[in-house]
Design a protein around this motif. Structure first.
Motif, mmCIF file in Angstrom:
data_model
loop_
_atom_site.group_PDB
_atom_site.id
_atom_site.type_symbol
_atom_site.label_atom_id
_atom_site.label_comp_id
_atom_site.label_asym_id
_atom_site.label_seq_id
_atom_site.Cartn_x
_atom_site.Cartn_y
_atom_site.Cartn_z
ATOM 1 N N LEU A 81 0.822 -1.205 0.000
ATOM 2 C CA LEU A 81 0.000 0.000 0.000
ATOM 3 C C LEU A 81 0.859 1.259 0.000
ATOM 4 N N PHE A 82 1.973 1.239 0.759
ATOM 5 C CA PHE A 82 2.855 2.400 0.799
ATOM 6 C C PHE A 82 3.516 2.633 -0.553
ATOM 7 N N SER A 83 4.086 1.561 -1.135
ATOM 8 C CA SER A 83 4.784 1.705 -2.418
ATOM 9 C C SER A 83 3.812 2.082 -3.532
ATOM 10 N N PHE A 84 2.599 1.543 -3.495
ATOM 11 C CA PHE A 84 1.615 1.843 -4.537
ATOM 12 C C PHE A 84 1.228 3.319 -4.532
ATOM 13 N N SER A 85 1.201 3.918 -3.351
ATOM 14 C CA SER A 85 0.796 5.321 -3.244
ATOM 15 C C SER A 85 1.963 6.292 -3.376
ATOM 16 N N LYS A 86 3.199 5.824 -3.105
ATOM 17 C CA LYS A 86 4.338 6.743 -3.065
ATOM 18 C C LYS A 86 5.310 6.595 -4.240
ATOM 19 N N ASP A 87 5.414 5.385 -4.808
ATOM 20 C CA ASP A 87 6.434 5.123 -5.826
ATOM 21 C C ASP A 87 5.794 5.017 -7.204
ATOM 22 N N LYS A 88 6.129 5.933 -8.097
ATOM 23 C CA LYS A 88 5.542 5.952 -9.446
ATOM 24 C C LYS A 88 5.954 4.727 -10.257
ATOM 25 N N ARG A 89 7.201 4.280 -10.086
ATOM 26 C CA ARG A 89 7.682 3.121 -10.846
ATOM 27 C C ARG A 89 6.947 1.852 -10.415
ATOM 28 N N PHE A 90 6.747 1.704 -9.106
ATOM 29 C CA PHE A 90 5.997 0.557 -8.597
ATOM 30 C C PHE A 90 4.552 0.620 -9.081
ATOM 31 N N HIS A 91 3.981 1.815 -9.046
ATOM 32 C CA HIS A 91 2.603 2.017 -9.522
ATOM 33 C C HIS A 91 2.485 1.605 -10.987
ATOM 34 N N PHE A 92 3.504 1.950 -11.795
ATOM 35 C CA PHE A 92 3.489 1.604 -13.219
ATOM 36 C C PHE A 92 3.496 0.091 -13.417
ATOM 37 N N LEU A 93 4.333 -0.640 -12.661
ATOM 38 C CA LEU A 93 4.388 -2.093 -12.797
ATOM 39 C C LEU A 93 3.096 -2.758 -12.343
ATOM 40 N N ILE A 94 2.496 -2.237 -11.283
ATOM 41 C CA ILE A 94 1.220 -2.772 -10.799
ATOM 42 C C ILE A 94 0.154 -2.639 -11.882
ATOM 43 N N THR A 95 0.116 -1.471 -12.513
ATOM 44 C CA THR A 95 -0.860 -1.223 -13.578
ATOM 45 C C THR A 95 -0.559 -2.089 -14.796
ATOM 46 N N LYS A 96 0.733 -2.233 -15.126
ATOM 47 C CA LYS A 96 1.142 -3.018 -16.294
ATOM 48 C C LYS A 96 0.692 -4.468 -16.183
ATOM 49 N N TRP A 97 0.894 -5.077 -15.011
ATOM 50 C CA TRP A 97 0.566 -6.481 -14.819
ATOM 51 C C TRP A 97 -0.805 -6.694 -14.184
ATOM 52 N N ARG A 98 -1.546 -5.603 -13.983
ATOM 53 C CA ARG A 98 -2.918 -5.681 -13.455
ATOM 54 C C ARG A 98 -2.960 -6.447 -12.127
ATOM 55 N N LYS A 99 -2.070 -6.049 -11.237
ATOM 56 C CA LYS A 99 -1.986 -6.708 -9.942
ATOM 57 C C LYS A 99 -2.799 -5.955 -8.896
ATOM 58 N N THR A 100 -3.271 -6.698 -7.915
ATOM 59 C CA THR A 100 -3.896 -6.123 -6.727
ATOM 60 C C THR A 100 -3.204 -6.728 -5.511
ATOM 61 N N GLU A 101 -3.566 -6.236 -4.361
ATOM 62 C CA GLU A 101 -2.974 -6.774 -3.138
ATOM 63 C C GLU A 101 -3.281 -8.265 -2.981
ATOM 64 N N ALA A 102 -4.469 -8.686 -3.433
ATOM 65 C CA ALA A 102 -4.882 -10.081 -3.272
ATOM 66 C C ALA A 102 -4.180 -11.014 -4.260
ATOM 67 N N THR A 103 -3.856 -10.524 -5.467
ATOM 68 C CA THR A 103 -3.259 -11.380 -6.493
ATOM 69 C C THR A 103 -1.752 -11.193 -6.610
ATOM 70 N N PHE A 104 -1.163 -10.479 -5.668
ATOM 71 C CA PHE A 104 0.277 -10.238 -5.726
ATOM 72 C C PHE A 104 1.016 -11.517 -5.357
ATOM 73 N N PRO A 105 1.985 -11.960 -6.166
ATOM 74 C CA PRO A 105 2.713 -13.214 -5.874
ATOM 75 C C PRO A 105 3.411 -13.173 -4.523
ATOM 76 N N THR A 106 3.384 -14.288 -3.816
ATOM 77 C CA THR A 106 3.961 -14.333 -2.465
ATOM 78 C C THR A 106 5.482 -14.400 -2.478
ATOM 79 N N TYR A 107 6.092 -14.652 -3.639
ATOM 80 C CA TYR A 107 7.548 -14.684 -3.701
ATOM 81 C C TYR A 107 8.130 -13.293 -3.960
#
Length: 370
Positions: free
Chosen positions: A248-274
Motif C-alpha cells: 500500500l505504501f509503495s503503490f501510493s508513493k512510488d511511481k515506478r511501482f505504480h506503473f508495474l502494478i498497472t502493467k501487470w494488473r496486480k492487486t494486493e490479493a493477487t500479488f505473488p507471495t515470492y
C-alpha cells in the motif's frame, strides 16, 4: 542543566553539592558554559536544583527547557559510571563542535552518553553522533522508556522507526542494540538486534539491566543468534501484514511501482507471495517489494538478462554495487530453485509461503560472504 560559570569565572556543578550547600548559594549572576548567556538558579521543591536559561536567550538549542525526567536520567547515568570510573564528566561541553554531551567518559574508552527524552528527528541524532565520532568519541544514545516498542516478547519481530534506527549502537564485537532507560525504576531495557532487515523490521530480544550499574552501559551483548525455527516462526507470523503495508505504501508513493502494478494488473490479493520477501543481506535498492517486483518483471521481459544487466537497467547507476549485485544473484538463485516466476506472470496468484526457502538462501549467501 547542572553546571554554570560564576561571574568570577569559576565552574560550579550543583550535582556535586549537598542540598544545604545549594540553598546557601548567593543570588549572583551565573552564565552558560555553552552560549555564555545568563542563567537562573532554580532550587524549588518540585524539580531537582538546576540552572535554566532566561526566556530572552537567543541560543534556541541551549535554552530548551529540561524536563525532570531528563535531569534525573542523566544524573543516574553519571552517578552509575562514576562508581567505577574516575574520568567521567557531567554536561561535558565541546566547543569545537558546539555540542554539550549529557555524560562523557574520557577513559578507558572515550564515549559519550546522551539521554534523549523528547522525540526529535533521526537526522538530528545522526548529526550529533557524527560530531562526536569526528573527535574520536563513541556515542551511545539512551532513549526514554516511552519509546520502547509495545507488546514485546522474549523474541519479537519489530518495525523500527527512523528515530529508533538512528539510536542503534554498534558494539566492538559487532552486535547491535538500542538502549532505553526507565527513570522511575532505574531500569535499562536493551533491545538486541539479531537479524536487521531492510524495510525497517528487525528480529530482536529484550533484556533488562540495572540502571545504577556501570557495566550495564559499557558491557557488550553476547552474539548468540536465535534458533532458525524461532526466526522463521516470527517471519511467517508477520509476513502478510508487513507485505500489505509495503504494498500500500509503495503503490501510493512510488511511481515506478505504480506503473508495474498497472502493467501487470496486480492487486494486493493477487500479488505473488515470492515478491516482498524480507532481506537480511544489506543493500541500497529500496523497499524489498519494489526491487523484487522490478527484477521479476525484468526476467519475464528479458529472459536472457543477468543480475548485472538488471542493475545497469535501473535509472540510478549508483545502485550498481557489490552488495546489491550479491543480493540480486541470491534472489535469482532462489527463483530458479523454485521454478519461479510462474508463467504467465499476469495470472499468477500463488499462495505458497516461500519464507523458509528464502531464509535458507540468505543464510548460505551470508556465510559465503563472511
Amino acid at each position: 542543566m547542572f553546571t554554570a560559570i560564576t561571574s568570577e569565572g569559576s565552574i560550579i556543578c550543583l550535582y556535586e553539592m549537598s542540598q544545604q550547600a545549594i540553598h546557601q548559594l548567593p543570588r549572583r549572576e551565573y552564565y552558560c558554559p555553552e552560549c555564555e548567556q545568563r542563567l537562573t538558579l532554580k532550587r524549588g521543591s518540585v524539580k531537582v536544583a538546576h540552572f535554566a536559561h532566561d526566556v530572552s536567550c537567543t541560543n534556541s538549542a541551549a535554552s530548551q527547557r529540561e524536563t525532570q525526567n531528563h535531569l534525573t536520567g542523566k544524573s543516574l547515568i553519571y552517578s552509575a559510571l562514576r562508581t567505577h570510573f574516575h574520568d567521567v564528566h557531567l554536561e561535558f561541553y565541546i566547543p569545537t563542535i558546539v555540542q554539550r554531551a549529557d555524560v562523557c567518559l574520557q577513559s578507558p574508552i572515550p564515549m559519550i552518553f546522551e539521554f534523549q527524552c523528547s522525540k526529535i528527528s533521526a537526522e538530528q541524532l545522526q548529526l550529533r553522533t557524527a560530531g562526536y565520532l569526528s573527535l574520536g568519541y563513541q556515542c551511545r544514545w539512551i532513549l526514554h522508556a516511552d519509546f520502547l516498542p509495545k507488546n514485546l516478547t522474549d523474541l519479537s519481530y519489530v518495525k523500527l522507526s527512523k528515530f529508533l534506527q538512528a539510536g542503534i549502537f554498534t558494539h566492538m564485537n559487532g552486535s547491535k542494540s538500542i538502549t532505553f532507560l526507565c527513570v522511575k525504576t532505574a531500569t535499562l531495557h536493551q533491545l538486541i538486534l539479531y537479524e536487521f532487515y531492510t524495510g525497517d523490521y528487525a528480529v530482536c530480544e529484550r533484556i533488562e539491566l540495572q540502571g545504577n550499574s556501570p557495566l550495564s552501559y559499557i558491557s557488550q551483548p553476547k552474539v548468540i543468534q536465535p534458533k532458525p525455527q524461532k526466526v522463521l516462526y516470527l517471519l511467517k507470523k508477520n509476513y502478510e501484514k508487513m507485505r500489505r503495508e509495503a504494498f500500500l505504501f509503495s503503490f501510493s508513493k512510488d511511481k515506478r511501482f505504480h506503473f508495474l502494478i498497472t502493467k501487470w494488473r496486480k492487486t494486493e490479493a493477487t500479488f505473488p507471495t515470492y515478491i516482498g520477501l524480507p532481506c537480511m543481506l544489506p543493500h541500497s535498492l529500496g523497499p524489498d517489494i519494489y526491487w523484487q517486483f522490478a527484477y521479476v518483471n525484468f526476467l519475464v521481459t528479458c529472459r536472457e538478462g543477468t543480475a548485472d544487466d538488471f542493475l545497469f537497467s535501473l535509472s540510478d547507476h549508483t545502485l550498481h554495487t557489490t552488495r546489491n549485485l550479491q543480493l540480486i544473484e541470491t534472489y535469482s538463485s532462489f527463483l530458479k530453485a523454485n521454478h519461479l516466476p510462474h508463467r504467465p506472470f499476469s495470472k499468477s496468484s500463488s499462495k505458497t509461503c516461500y519464507i523458509s526457502q528464502w531464509y535458507s538462501f540468505q543464510i548460505v549467501a551470508k556465510r559465503s560472504k563472511d
